[in-house]
Design a protein around this motif. Structure first.
Motif, PDB file in Angstrom:
ATOM      1  N   ASN A 163      -1.186  -3.489  -5.744  1.00  0.00           N
ATOM      2  CA  ASN A 163      -1.268  -2.471  -6.797  1.00  0.00           C
ATOM      3  C   ASN A 163      -1.262  -2.995  -8.234  1.00  0.00           C
ATOM      4  OD1 ASN A 163       1.306  -3.251  -7.121  1.00  0.00           O
ATOM      5  ND2 ASN A 163       2.238  -1.227  -6.968  1.00  0.00           N
ATOM      6  N   PRO A 164      -1.993  -4.085  -8.536  1.00  0.00           N
ATOM      7  CA  PRO A 164      -2.052  -4.522  -9.940  1.00  0.00           C
ATOM      8  C   PRO A 164      -2.970  -3.605 -10.756  1.00  0.00           C
ATOM      9  CG  PRO A 164      -3.535  -5.847  -8.627  1.00  0.00           C
ATOM     10  CD  PRO A 164      -2.836  -4.910  -7.671  1.00  0.00           C
ATOM     11  N   ALA A 165      -3.205  -3.978 -12.004  1.00  0.00           N
ATOM     12  CA  ALA A 165      -4.078  -3.164 -12.878  1.00  0.00           C
ATOM     13  C   ALA A 165      -5.424  -2.900 -12.209  1.00  0.00           C
ATOM     14  CB  ALA A 165      -4.280  -3.886 -14.206  1.00  0.00           C
ATOM     15  N   GLU A 218       3.160   8.193  -8.578  1.00  0.00           N
ATOM     16  CA  GLU A 218       3.338   7.740  -9.970  1.00  0.00           C
ATOM     17  C   GLU A 218       3.222   6.221 -10.007  1.00  0.00           C
ATOM     18  OE1 GLU A 218       7.073   9.420 -11.183  1.00  0.00           O
ATOM     19  OE2 GLU A 218       6.344  11.470 -10.934  1.00  0.00           O
ATOM     20  N   TRP A 219       2.357   5.723 -10.882  1.00  0.00           N
ATOM     21  CA  TRP A 219       2.057   4.276 -10.887  1.00  0.00           C
ATOM     22  C   TRP A 219       2.116   3.738 -12.319  1.00  0.00           C
ATOM     23  CZ3 TRP A 219      -2.154   1.838 -13.344  1.00  0.00           C
ATOM     24  CH2 TRP A 219      -2.390   0.492 -12.986  1.00  0.00           C
ATOM     25  N   LEU A 220       2.699   2.548 -12.462  1.00  0.00           N
ATOM     26  CA  LEU A 220       2.710   1.842 -13.761  1.00  0.00           C
ATOM     27  C   LEU A 220       1.916   0.563 -13.611  1.00  0.00           C
ATOM     28  CD1 LEU A 220       3.837   0.794 -16.550  1.00  0.00           C
ATOM     29  CD2 LEU A 220       5.858   0.019 -15.280  1.00  0.00           C
ATOM     30  N   ASP A 226      -1.440  -9.619  -1.042  1.00  0.00           N
ATOM     31  CA  ASP A 226      -2.706  -9.709  -0.316  1.00  0.00           C
ATOM     32  C   ASP A 226      -3.605  -8.536  -0.731  1.00  0.00           C
ATOM     33  OD1 ASP A 226      -4.753  -9.648   1.478  1.00  0.00           O
ATOM     34  OD2 ASP A 226      -3.510  -9.858   3.266  1.00  0.00           O
ATOM     35  N   PRO A 227      -4.795  -8.817  -1.282  1.00  0.00           N
ATOM     36  CA  PRO A 227      -5.664  -7.715  -1.738  1.00  0.00           C
ATOM     37  C   PRO A 227      -6.085  -6.770  -0.617  1.00  0.00           C
ATOM     38  CG  PRO A 227      -6.647  -9.858  -2.229  1.00  0.00           C
ATOM     39  CD  PRO A 227      -5.359 -10.133  -1.534  1.00  0.00           C
ATOM     40  N   LEU A 228      -5.997  -7.209   0.645  1.00  0.00           N
ATOM     41  CA  LEU A 228      -6.410  -6.324   1.734  1.00  0.00           C
ATOM     42  C   LEU A 228      -5.267  -5.406   2.188  1.00  0.00           C
ATOM     43  CD1 LEU A 228      -8.617  -8.734   3.891  1.00  0.00           C
ATOM     44  CD2 LEU A 228      -9.321  -7.092   2.134  1.00  0.00           C
ATOM     45  N   ASN A 229      -4.084  -5.639   1.618  1.00  0.00           N
ATOM     46  CA  ASN A 229      -2.927  -4.838   1.998  1.00  0.00           C
ATOM     47  C   ASN A 229      -2.873  -3.542   1.179  1.00  0.00           C
ATOM     48  OD1 ASN A 229      -0.187  -4.004   2.443  1.00  0.00           O
ATOM     49  ND2 ASN A 229       0.136  -6.080   3.246  1.00  0.00           N
TER      50      ASN A 229
END
Ligand SMILES: Cc1cc2nc3c(=O)[nH]c(=O)nc-3n(C[C@H](O)[C@H](O)[C@H](O)COP(=O)(O)OP(=O)(O)OC[C@H]3O[C@@H](n4cnc5c(N)ncnc54)[C@H](O)[C@@H]3O)c2cc1C
Length: 419
Positions: A46-48, A352-354, A39-42
């Protein structure tokens, strides 16, 4: 409102392409449902489109299908302190992509990519400005330009980039070290020169902007269903079917806007599309966003820093390793070293994010109908520039769905080039 023939559209993906496409379709009065497994509001979305560097970069016409970069690849790969890395277990799977890449690594293809990236990039900021009129962008955007710095080591490449931009009429202001330090006094002068794109802007919070666009989409009557889509097909000229594990949904047309994950869907449509991913990473230095006033990218290192609401975001590197390999601590360490090289006052980092850049081997996106299923429309493969290209992609794809005429030459973005 103009009446369009299309009765309903399903969009798979609520990254920046998906939400901008949804918004433009709903503005035309075409009923739209966006699907995403998240859900984009969540806050865990965390996509690109969440973790990128936030640059709106209409100037970035030159991509990596270049002979000078190809020549440097072996050196970069075998260096432990380089901007490019490979997950060796992924090499066999990467071969088809790499063969296409080799075919596109020549001057003619490089200039073709630059020309057709420029065609859409030059419209990208105006397309966003149209959307920004309808959303609250307070604290979400800074218009202060973007700086690139470099050392004198790769001047031949820098000259090529400057010349191609000049030929395309792109505004760029070259800077010497002193001028850069006047603009960004906290930087450690480990570079020799650079360039500023004065009209460029950056997102202080890419996820915040995406959420505002998504909320506008919902307010205008768009629907969202949280589902992982497992398959799709075109049944006839008036019907496509999207399936999740337990449900089935019918739409007149379906748009695939699933970023680097789009290939699992296009592989079901009898087309060979060599989409792969360039993995990238970020970390945040909380409370340190005041150290610079605009994004600074160190070209020799393939990394940059953007002042954002979450802190100073240090972003970059390209890692070829597919969608399923675990994150690499070495890549994070590389970004940390680069960040501290430019700003030695940085200390502790967080988050840290990929993320997965969706990349085709000629570095042009695919925008247009599937070759064998005209009611399924592709909108993916925006590589390093998908954030910049979100709003213009929304306009182009909604125009294709609505069968509008366009002055743009859209043929270079067709998947035909790989089939
Ligand atoms: C480190 C890094 C830095 C970057 N910096 C910049 C920058 O500064 N400027 C710039 O212009 N670009 C930048 N980019 C590139 C940009 O972020 C991407 O090109 C862009 O976000 C891609 O958007 P998208 O909507 O196509 O894909 P995504 O943002 O990946 O969204 C795809 C969505 O589809 C969903 N999805 C996928 N498959 C399915 C399925 N089967 N069912 C349901 N949902 C599905 C996913 O959950 C996801 O939400 C950067 C990228 C990275 C990794």
């Amino acid at each position: 409102m103009e009446k369009y023939k299309c009765k309903s559209v399903g969009v798979i993906g609520s990254g920046i392409q998906g939400v901008c496409i949804g918004l433009q379709l709903i503005k035309k009065g075409i009923p739209v449902t966006i699907f995403d497994r998240h859900d984009p509001l969540n806050s865990n979305f965390n996509p690109a489109s969440y973790g990128n560097a936030g640059h709106f970069s209409p100037y970035a016409v030159l991509q990596f299908n270049r002979v000078d970069i190809l020549n440097d690849i072996p050196k970069m790969l075998f260096s432990s302190y380089g901007p490019l890395a490979l997950k060796w277990n992924y090499v066999p799977k990467m071969i088809p992509w790499f063969l296409h890449y080799l075919k596109n690594c020549n001057k003619k293809s490089m200039l073709h990519t630059a020309k057709y990236m420029h065609q859409i990039l030059s419209l990208s900021n105006d397309a966003y400005e149209e959307i920004f009129k309808d959303i609250d962008t307070t604290n979400l955007i800074t218009k202060n330009g973007i700086i690139y710095v470099w050392t004198n080591k790769n001047l031949k490449s820098r000259k090529l980039e400057i010349q191609v931009r000049k030929d395309l009429g792109i505004e760029q202001k070259l800077l010497n070290q002193k001028e850069i330090l006047e603009l960004e006094p906290n930087l450690n002068p480990v570079f020799d020169a650079g360039v500023i794109y004065e009209k460029a802007m950056h997102a202080r919070d890419p996820h915040g902007i995406l959420k505002e666009i998504f909320k506008l989409f919902l307010k205008k009557g768009g629907k969202f269903i949280q589902e992982n889509i497992t398959s799709l097909k075109q049944v006839n000229e008036n019907e496509t079917i999207i399936k999740s594990l337990n449900e089935k949904y019918n739409f007149e047309k379906t748009v695939i806007a699933s970023g680097a994950f789009s290939k699992t869907l296009t592989d079901q449509l009898d087309e060979k599309i060599p989409l792969d991913t360039e993995r990238g990473y970020h970390v945040h230095f909380k409370g340190k966003d005041n150290l610079i006033s605009r994004p600074v990218i160190f070209l020799d290192r393939g990394f940059g820093m953007t002042p954002m609401s979450q802190g100073l975001r240090a972003v970059g590197t390209v890692e070829l390793g597919g969608l399923n390999n675990p994150p690499s601590k070495k890549r994070i360490n590389y970004i940390l070293r680069c960040a501290k090289e430019l700003l030695p006052q940085l200390e502790k980092h967080e988050d840290e994010w990929l993320g997965f850049r969706p990349t085709l081997p000629d570095f042009l996106p695919i925008l247009g109908p599937s070759l064998k299923n005209k009611n399924i429309i592709y909108a993916f493969g925006h590589h390093h520039l998908g954030w910049t290209l979100g709003a213009i992609t929304g306009k182009i794809i909604s125009g294709i769905v609505a069968e509008e005429k366009t002055n743009l030459d859209l043929s270079p973005y067709s998947s035909k080039r790989f089939n």
